[in-house]
Design a protein around this motif. Structure first.
Motif, short mmCIF file in Angstrom:
data_model
loop_
_atom_site.label_atom_id
_atom_site.label_comp_id
_atom_site.label_asym_id
_atom_site.label_seq_id
_atom_site.Cartn_x
_atom_site.Cartn_y
_atom_site.Cartn_z
N GLU A 107 97.73 23.97 25.01
CA GLU A 107 98.05 25.33 24.94
C GLU A 107 98.82 25.48 23.98
O GLU A 107 99.94 24.90 23.83
N LEU A 150 95.37 29.34 21.44
CA LEU A 150 94.33 28.07 21.75
C LEU A 150 94.73 27.54 23.06
O LEU A 150 95.68 26.95 23.16
N SER A 174 92.62 24.92 26.18
CA SER A 174 91.61 24.40 26.33
C SER A 174 91.49 24.53 27.94
O SER A 174 92.37 24.70 28.69
N ALA A 191 87.52 24.93 24.14
CA ALA A 191 88.85 25.67 23.88
C ALA A 191 88.62 27.42 23.56
O ALA A 191 87.40 27.69 23.03
N THR A 192 89.54 28.07 24.01
CA THR A 192 89.51 29.51 23.85
C THR A 192 90.55 29.91 22.93
O THR A 192 91.60 29.76 22.78
N LEU A 193 89.67 30.54 21.86
CA LEU A 193 90.54 30.98 20.69
C LEU A 193 90.77 32.63 20.84
O LEU A 193 89.87 33.28 21.06
#
Length: 499
Positions: free
Chosen positions: A99, A187, A189, A204-206
């Motif tokens: 993160e 970001l 994960s 991963a979330t952007l």
């Protein structure tokens, strides 16, 4: 060069694997085989000149390891002496959670550069990914792209909340980041175990402003390690290295059958009399030769004070280096020089970047021997203004094709002019250029493509052509005032005439 190989499972472990797989259902075995093929570990002790063969062998080894094989009596006897804990397979380690937050534009700039070094025809999906490592202690983000021939690493500051690492596909990551507005990006994960597989799936979330995108990746454990080089040879201005590369790379060979000629030969030495470190680069394709020398004011180690260092760097690596460097940077060159070291790697480090590459093996030809026998006979000389000569050559070259590339050069001592002509079956052209001629009483034939490339590489207002005979190699060198802003370098070019 070491041969590509895949780490083999010890005999006892093979027994354990077979016993375990015997208890699985056919559906589980099929799913495990698919997982095995997707996360095959890459062993990077191998030559990178044959990456496709190495990777295909690894995939085949992975497939074979998941096949069901009946136990023999001897195998069953061995199993009887093992505990249940020994028979059960070891669980896959849980991926770390990453993160961090950083500037979206800054991250995009680094990702776009890294993406350019990734091959589109990778046989292993992990090589299409970028390794992302976040370090909360140093508040640094480390990015790596690697294609088994060379790797690029970049580091920059970020607000790291959770240390960890993962890999994400370069293409989709670069595409998404390229469309992000200038904003703060976060970001984070996550991972899960997909039903029917014991391999963790990471994603991963952007997030930025009102945007949120999820990208599925792979665990970082499968990403191959890049060779670490710690012995620094020299540090030179990036402007010097850029000038040397621009003046020499045009002459490399594009034929893979001449593997050693597809690179540039670096020769590093120290000039004790002038207190300068010297970088001499040779390139040739068998028809022409470029020799360019750049200088640095001092050496970072005692190595160059006692010996010369020579190695050949692949051109594809130097092209990436040339377009990534900023002229205001300084470039450190790392190379292991111990006699028993066979790593065969070189690293270039500047600003926030490091490029590590495997070198070409083999003995580079002694290019100086081509022109050396004629140096004392170069009595015919032509001095011509570079720009006007280049424009005339390009106009004549418009009449060339695959079978008509030879131009005829005639020297007129009385009028002090050079006449250039080229004929083919459909058209012909002639150009006359003013020049200063000394002793030229013959005409010669030359491949006009090679001459145009060479004239373009000259970084001075004029150039000088030196000749011995119409059939001997022709030497070309800068003459007159250097082009404004050009780095001071020494160079010579040799072109073989046509018979």
């Amino acid at each position: 060069m070491a041969k590509s190989r895949v780490t083999e499972t010890p005999p006892q472990q093979k027994v354990v694997q077979r016993a375990t797989k015997k208890k699985r259902s056919p559906e589980t075995v099929t799913n495990s085989a698919k997982a095995g093929k997707s996360v095959t570990k890459i062993t990077k002790n191998s030559s990178t000149s044959e990456p496709e063969t190495a990777l295909s062998e690894q995939v085949e080894a992975s497939e074979k390891s998941t096949e069901y094989t009946p136990l023999s009596a001897a195998d069953a006897s061995d199993l009887g002496t093992q505990s249940n804990d020994e028979i059960l397979p070891e669980p896959s380690p849980s991926p770390s959670i990453v993160e961090f937050a950083c500037d979206a534009r800054e991250l995009n700039d680094y990702i776009q550069t890294l993406k350019s070094s990734i091959y589109s025809n990778n046989n292993h999906v992990i090589l299409s990914n970028i390794l992302i490592e976040a370090d909360a202690e140093t508040r640094q983000l480390h990015l790596t792209a690697y294609n088994l021939e060379f790797g690029i690493q970049a580091s920059f500051e970020a607000n790291v909340k959770q240390s960890g690492k993962l890999t994400l596909p370069a293409t989709i990551l670069a595409d998404i980041l390229g469309k992000f507005p200038k904003s703060r990006l976060t970001l984070k994960s996550s991972w899960e175990i997909i039903k029917g597989s014991d391999v963790p799936s990471v994603s991963a979330t952007l997030s930025a402003s009102r945007s949120k995108h999820v990208i599925r990746g792979l665990t970082a454990d499968e990403f191959p390690a890049i060779k670490s080089l710690k012995q620094k040879l020299v540090t030179i201005p990036a402007s010097v290295l850029i000038a040397v590369l621009k003046a020499s790379l045009f002459a490399v060979s594009s034929e893979e059958t001449k593997r050693i000629l597809t690179g540039a030969n670096f020769q590093l030495s120290h000039d004790a009399e002038r207190g300068l470190s010297q970088l001499r680069v040779w390139t040739t394709d068998g028809h022409r030769i470029a020799m360019v020398v750049g200088f640095s004011e001092s050496s970072d180690s005692d190595i160059l004070n006692t010996r010369n260092v020579e190695f050949t760097v692949p051109t594809k690596v130097l092209r990436v280096l040339e377009r990534t460097l900023n002229p205001t940077d300084r470039v450190a060159i790392y190379y292991e020089t111990e006699p028993d070291n066979s790593s065969n790697f070189v690293a270039f480090e500047w600003n926030k970047w490091r490029l590590t590459a495997q070198l070409l093996e083999g003995k580079y030809p002694n290019c100086d021997q081509i022109i050396a026998p004629y140096r004392h006979e170069l009595s015919h000389q032509v001095v011509v203004e570079k720009l006007s000569f280049l424009k005339a050559l390009e106009r004549v070259a418009s009449h060339s094709d695959k079978s008509h590339v030879t131009a005829i050069f005639e020297f007129d001592l009385d009028s002090q002019q050079v006449r250039i002509s080229l004929n083919n079956t459909l058209s012909s052209g002639t150009e006359i250029v003013d020049a200063k001629l000394f002793g030229c009483d013959f005409r010669l034939k030359c491949d006009i493509r090679y001459l145009i490339d060479t004239v373009k590489a000259v970084s001075s207002s004029d150039l000088r052509m030196l000749m011995a005979t119409p059939t001997a190699p022709m030497l070309i060198a800068p003459f007159g005032t250097p082009v404004s802003g050009a780095e001071a370098i020494d160079c010579e070019y040799v072109i073989a005439p046509q018979e």
